[in-house]
Write a protein that holds these residues in place. Structure first.
Motif, PDB file in Angstrom:
ATOM      1  N   LYS A   1      59.618  74.203  69.275  1.00 46.99           N
ATOM      2  CA  LYS A   1      58.654  75.194  68.801  1.00 46.99           C
ATOM      3  C   LYS A   1      58.941  76.541  68.749  1.00 46.99           C
ATOM      4  O   LYS A   1      58.641  77.262  67.766  1.00 46.99           O
ATOM      5  CB  LYS A   1      57.637  74.958  70.320  1.00 46.99           C
ATOM      6  N   TYR A   2      59.781  77.084  69.667  1.00 50.04           N
ATOM      7  CA  TYR A   2      60.031  78.556  69.565  1.00 50.04           C
ATOM      8  C   TYR A   2      61.099  78.891  68.398  1.00 50.04           C
ATOM      9  O   TYR A   2      61.086  79.903  67.657  1.00 50.04           O
ATOM     10  CB  TYR A   2      60.588  79.162  71.047  1.00 50.04           C
TER      11      TYR A   2
ATOM     12  N   ASN B   1      58.792  79.607  65.439  1.00 49.02           N
ATOM     13  CA  ASN B   1      58.117  80.627  65.574  1.00 49.02           C
ATOM     14  C   ASN B   1      59.006  82.210  65.297  1.00 49.02           C
ATOM     15  O   ASN B   1      59.888  82.370  66.224  1.00 49.02           O
ATOM     16  CB  ASN B   1      57.404  80.667  67.229  1.00 49.02           C
TER      17      ASN B   1
END
Lengths: 74, 74, 74, 74, 74, 74
Positions: A44-45, A48
């Motif tokens: 996820k990160y 991002n």
């Protein structure tokens, strides 16, 4: 935790940069010791942009320290 | 990763600033090694003022290091 | 990019502060080279308190560098 | 902008802290030159804890610079 | 504001850390002078992990300054 | 608060890193003195990538201080 940081000295600036990355990761690993949870957070990160920029910032701060420890590899 | 950082020395402050930008990018690239994913993220964060300011901050931190390594090009 | 940073030396602390502002802006300009897009972003972030504080922070980091380069104008 | 920063020297640490606050504000004022707009933003961010902490951080960074310029008032 | 910062010198590293906390708080207090408003904000941010981490960061930055002022209590 | 910080000196860089972690935690603990509340916040932020990166950043800042205090363990 096992021994993982014997010295801030590195042969080259690039190895110093890679040590800074390791230090940034260790800061996370000490705070969240579960490798499983860290692994789950990663996809996820890592997609991002703001998280990546923030990570790059932590690396930058550690690189200041490592560079000073090596007298900027002068 | 290939050799990309042999020295923190630069001829001019401007080249030092550009090295700081490179260091900020490398911090991202080590964390998200996929050039494809980084490319996809780019259009979005490059149009987001806060992301740009955060990027500028990472550059500023690295520029401190590069400037010190060059004795501020005195 | 054209030459824009020949030296970190400034005559006065205030000119040093203004150089720090220029450095903060250049960090953004290198990341988002389109002057058009930067111009469009400006009205929004310039009315956002947090964006302004973050910008002030980048200036503060660069001002540390410029001040050190000038031996704090002692 | 008029002359507002002739020196980083202050008589006491407290006056140095107050100069750091001034520097943090100037970073905002250069970015958003309209005193009207800054005034409108103030009531909101001054009641937002995170904005206040971020402001305190910018002050802290400038205080490092001012303290170094004054040799920590030793 | 009354006199509150006569010196950055402290007897011990711990007292230096506590001075850093005081400096972080003063940065907030100068920006939001109303003790009432600060008091109202406190319960909320003191239960918000990110606000606490940000506060800890401001303390860390001030602690760098205080530690340098005390020659790291060597 | 009891005595918890007698010196910034550590035997090894790794112990210095662990002291930096302690300093980051103390910054939180002074701000939120309730161990209960801190315990309740932990599960959430320890699973939030951005909170972990921010924590790693605070550690990085303190590690700069500790490393300087130990002359980079040269």
């Amino acid at each position: 935790m096992n021994d993982w940081l014997a010295s801030l000295k590195t042969e080259t600036p690039q190895k110093g940069f890679e040590l800074a990355i390791e230090l940034a990761r260790k800061g996370v690993a000490y705070t969240q010791p579960s490798a499983d949870i860290r692994k789950k957070l990663r996809p996820k990160y890592a997609k991002n942009a703001d998280s990546l920029i923030m990570t790059s910032q932590v690396i930058a701060i550690h690189f200041q320290t490592v560079a000073a420890a090596n007298n900027y590899w002068k």
